[in-house]
Write a protein that holds these residues in place. Structure first.
Motif, short mmCIF file in Angstrom:
data_model
loop_
_atom_site.label_atom_id
_atom_site.label_comp_id
_atom_site.label_asym_id
_atom_site.label_seq_id
_atom_site.Cartn_x
_atom_site.Cartn_y
_atom_site.Cartn_z
N UNK A 28 0.61 -1.26 -0.18
CA UNK A 28 -0.06 -0.27 -0.01
C UNK A 28 0.99 1.62 0.21
N UNK A 29 1.58 1.22 0.59
CA UNK A 29 2.60 2.36 1.01
C UNK A 29 3.72 2.67 -0.41
N UNK A 30 4.24 1.20 -0.89
CA UNK A 30 5.29 1.27 -1.82
C UNK A 30 4.81 1.95 -3.58
N UNK A 31 3.18 1.71 -3.18
CA UNK A 31 2.12 2.24 -4.43
C UNK A 31 1.94 3.36 -4.12
N UNK A 32 1.52 3.84 -2.97
CA UNK A 32 0.65 4.78 -2.67
C UNK A 32 -0.27 4.44 -3.32
N UNK A 33 -0.86 3.94 -2.78
CA UNK A 33 -2.38 3.17 -3.10
C UNK A 33 -3.89 4.16 -2.52
N UNK A 34 -3.54 4.53 -1.78
CA UNK A 34 -4.17 5.72 -0.82
C UNK A 34 -4.59 6.48 -2.08
N UNK A 35 -4.28 7.03 -3.27
CA UNK A 35 -4.42 7.71 -4.08
C UNK A 35 -5.28 8.00 -4.96
N UNK A 36 -5.76 6.13 -5.12
CA UNK A 36 -6.67 5.41 -6.06
C UNK A 36 -6.75 4.18 -5.22
N UNK A 37 -7.09 3.67 -4.04
CA UNK A 37 -7.26 2.38 -3.12
C UNK A 37 -8.59 1.78 -3.99
N UNK A 40 -8.34 -1.79 -9.36
CA UNK A 40 -7.63 -2.87 -10.00
C UNK A 40 -6.33 -3.34 -10.13
N UNK A 41 -5.38 -1.97 -10.99
CA UNK A 41 -4.67 -1.94 -11.83
C UNK A 41 -4.02 -0.53 -11.86
N UNK A 42 -2.99 0.11 -10.73
CA UNK A 42 -1.46 -1.13 -9.88
C UNK A 42 -2.42 -1.63 -8.41
N UNK A 43 -2.70 -0.49 -7.94
CA UNK A 43 -3.13 -0.60 -6.60
C UNK A 43 -3.81 -1.56 -5.37
N UNK A 44 -4.45 -2.57 -7.10
CA UNK A 44 -5.00 -4.31 -5.61
C UNK A 44 -4.17 -4.85 -6.11
N UNK A 45 -3.43 -5.37 -7.32
CA UNK A 45 -2.48 -6.09 -7.59
C UNK A 45 -1.35 -5.77 -6.89
N UNK A 46 -0.56 -5.01 -6.84
CA UNK A 46 0.66 -4.44 -6.16
C UNK A 46 0.56 -4.94 -4.54
N UNK A 47 -0.24 -4.72 -4.07
CA UNK A 47 -1.29 -4.82 -2.49
C UNK A 47 -1.06 -6.81 -2.44
N UNK A 48 -1.77 -6.47 -3.24
CA UNK A 48 -1.83 -8.54 -3.52
C UNK A 48 -0.65 -9.67 -3.10
N UNK A 49 0.05 -9.04 -4.73
CA UNK A 49 1.37 -9.27 -4.21
C UNK A 49 2.29 -9.22 -3.43
N UNK A 50 1.98 -8.04 -2.32
CA UNK A 50 3.31 -7.48 -1.72
C UNK A 50 2.82 -7.73 -0.38
N UNK A 51 1.62 -9.02 -0.18
CA UNK A 51 1.10 -9.43 1.15
C UNK A 51 1.69 -10.39 0.91
N UNK A 52 1.52 -11.22 -0.40
CA UNK A 52 1.75 -12.88 -0.40
C UNK A 52 3.75 -12.49 -0.36
#
Length: 92
Positions: A28-37, A40-52
């Motif tokens: 979440x932090x690496x992608x600054x996902x709060x801008x578009x939470x 699906x792409x890139x926030x969702x996929x990045x958070x998913x892969x990061x979590x795993x």
């Protein structure tokens, strides 16, 4: 956890979850996902892969089990939970 004959359900659930929560937070932090939470792409996929990935690395570093079957289940379940609602939002 009950199926695997482990006690302390609340503590055990936290023990299992914290590496994945940390990985999702790092993604979440690496992608600054709060801008578009909700995208699906890139926030969702990045958070998913990061979590795993981070989650599995933290599990291994703390002596928790990391076996192929667990990695596959984590990929699928985290994918459903982290991407599913974003996919529904995209369709709506």
């Amino acid at each position: 956890r009950e199926a695997h004959a482990r006690g302390d359900i609340i503590g055990g659930a936290f023990t299992t979850a914290w590496p994945f929560l940390a990985g999702a937070a790092i993604g979440w932090i690496a992608l600054r996902a709060w801008r578009s939470p909700l995208v699906l792409w890139p926030s969702g996929v990045g958070i998913w892969i990061g979590a795993v990935i981070v989650g599995m690395l933290l599990r291994a570093a703390t002596g928790q089990t990391v076996v192929l079957a667990f990695v596959i289940v984590a990929l699928i379940s985290l994918g459903v939970f982290l991407l599913g609602y974003r996919a529904v939002t995209a369709l709506v």
